[in-house]
Design an enzyme around this catalytic site. Structure first.
Site, mmCIF file in Angstrom:
data_model
loop_
_atom_site.group_PDB
_atom_site.id
_atom_site.type_symbol
_atom_site.label_atom_id
_atom_site.label_comp_id
_atom_site.label_asym_id
_atom_site.label_seq_id
_atom_site.Cartn_x
_atom_site.Cartn_y
_atom_site.Cartn_z
ATOM 1 N N CYS A 1 -3.868 1.106 -2.580
ATOM 2 C CA CYS A 1 -4.354 -0.211 -1.660
ATOM 3 C C CYS A 1 -2.983 -1.564 -2.022
ATOM 4 O O CYS A 1 -2.405 -1.998 -3.389
ATOM 5 C CB CYS A 1 -5.605 -1.104 -1.396
ATOM 6 S SG CYS A 1 -6.313 -0.801 -0.506
ATOM 7 N N GLU B 1 -3.287 -4.164 -2.685
ATOM 8 C CA GLU B 1 -3.786 -5.469 -3.903
ATOM 9 C C GLU B 1 -3.801 -5.128 -4.752
ATOM 10 O O GLU B 1 -3.559 -5.304 -5.645
ATOM 11 C CB GLU B 1 -4.962 -6.314 -3.287
ATOM 12 C CG GLU B 1 -4.590 -6.729 -1.989
ATOM 13 C CD GLU B 1 -5.221 -5.473 -0.437
ATOM 14 O OE1 GLU B 1 -5.107 -4.941 -0.865
ATOM 15 O OE2 GLU B 1 -6.476 -6.111 0.027
ATOM 16 N N ASN C 1 1.088 -1.140 -0.094
ATOM 17 C CA ASN C 1 -0.046 0.599 -0.163
ATOM 18 C C ASN C 1 0.627 1.103 0.122
ATOM 19 O O ASN C 1 2.202 1.327 0.651
ATOM 20 C CB ASN C 1 -0.636 0.344 1.291
ATOM 21 C CG ASN C 1 -0.224 -0.230 2.628
ATOM 22 O OD1 ASN C 1 0.574 -0.767 3.071
ATOM 23 N ND2 ASN C 1 -1.119 0.207 3.578
ATOM 24 N N ILE C 2 0.743 2.471 -1.175
ATOM 25 C CA ILE C 2 1.043 3.451 -1.419
ATOM 26 C C ILE C 2 0.276 4.293 -0.915
ATOM 27 O O ILE C 2 -1.000 4.524 -1.629
ATOM 28 C CB ILE C 2 1.690 3.320 -2.640
ATOM 29 C CG1 ILE C 2 2.843 2.192 -2.962
ATOM 30 C CG2 ILE C 2 2.580 4.647 -2.197
ATOM 31 C CD1 ILE C 2 3.770 2.408 -2.364
ATOM 32 N N GLU C 3 0.433 4.929 0.194
ATOM 33 C CA GLU C 3 -0.490 5.923 0.805
ATOM 34 C C GLU C 3 0.042 7.646 0.091
ATOM 35 O O GLU C 3 0.831 8.001 -0.525
ATOM 36 C CB GLU C 3 -0.523 6.737 2.584
ATOM 37 C CG GLU C 3 -0.782 4.949 2.835
ATOM 38 C CD GLU C 3 -1.062 5.167 4.116
ATOM 39 O OE1 GLU C 3 -0.539 5.817 5.216
ATOM 40 O OE2 GLU C 3 -2.363 4.275 4.774
HETATM 41 N N1 THU Z 1 -5.258 -1.382 2.961
HETATM 42 C C1 THU Z 1 -4.732 -2.733 1.994
HETATM 43 O O1 THU Z 1 -3.211 -2.398 1.276
HETATM 44 N N2 THU Z 1 -5.327 -3.414 1.868
HETATM 45 C C2 THU Z 1 -6.344 -4.037 2.243
HETATM 46 O O2 THU Z 1 -6.386 -4.981 2.397
HETATM 47 C C3 THU Z 1 -7.112 -3.128 3.692
HETATM 48 C C4 THU Z 1 -6.208 -1.762 3.710
HETATM 49 C C5 THU Z 1 -4.332 -0.438 2.883
HETATM 50 C C6 THU Z 1 -4.624 0.970 3.003
HETATM 51 C C7 THU Z 1 -4.273 1.567 3.751
HETATM 52 O O3 THU Z 1 -2.790 2.522 3.528
HETATM 53 C C8 THU Z 1 -3.909 1.580 5.298
HETATM 54 O O4 THU Z 1 -3.846 -0.244 4.537
HETATM 55 C C9 THU Z 1 -5.314 1.461 5.803
HETATM 56 O O5 THU Z 1 -6.278 2.014 5.631
#
Ligand code: THU
Length: 137
Positions: free
Chosen positions: A57, A59, A46-48
């Site tokens: 996310c 996935e 995940n890259i915010e």
């Molecule tokens: N997130 C994912 O990358 N995959 C998931 O299945 C659930 C949530 C990430 C998004 C965000 O960066 C962090 O988790 C918190 O929601």
């Protein structure tokens, strides 16, 4: 052919992918590993972003990476996701929609956590009554 996969190895790869997460805001790291028919594994994390809604996310990072390399749904044998959750991680709605479109009916979706809890299901169990390209015909 798709049935015998090394689930633990794929989850381990997702844990490696998780270490590459960029999460300055949530500090919640997630990793994803996509197993291809040719044996290759494509990872994503995940890259915010400061504009939170632009976060990608794990996935979607992994699937978009695989597609960017030219692979398609029929090439994807399994997809494993890992987060530090109490139970196996539960993908968000946006990722479920993307998964429905980009993997095939036989792709094994493996949801896990750092404690080794594991749930294996297919994309339709993850998103029943989904909206797909068929609805556009
Ligand atoms: N997130 C994912 O990358 N995959 C998931 O299945 C659930 C949530 C990430 C998004 C965000 O960066 C962090 O988790 C918190 O929601």
């Amino acid at each position: 052919m798709n049935n015998v996969i090394d689930v633990n190895r794929l989850v381990e790869k997702a844990i490696v992918a998780r270490s590459n997460a960029y999460t300055p805001y949530s500090k919640f790291n997630v990793g994803c590993a996509v197993l291809l028919k040719n044996g290759e594994i494509v990872m994503g994390s995940n890259i915010e972003n400061a504009s939170f809604g632009l976060t990608n996310c794990a996935e979607r990072s992994a699937l978009f990476s695989a597609f960017s390399q030219g692979y398609r749904g029929d090439d994807i044998v399994a997809l494993a996701v890992v987060g530090d959750t109490e139970q196996f991680i539960s993908p968000c709605g946006a990722c479920r929609q993307v998964i429905i479109e980009l993997v095939n009916d036989n792709t094994q979706i493996i949801l896990s956590n750092l404690k080794g809890d594991i749930k294996i299901l297919d994309k339709h169990a993850l998103l029943p009554f989904s909206f797909t390209s068929k609805d556009l015909e």
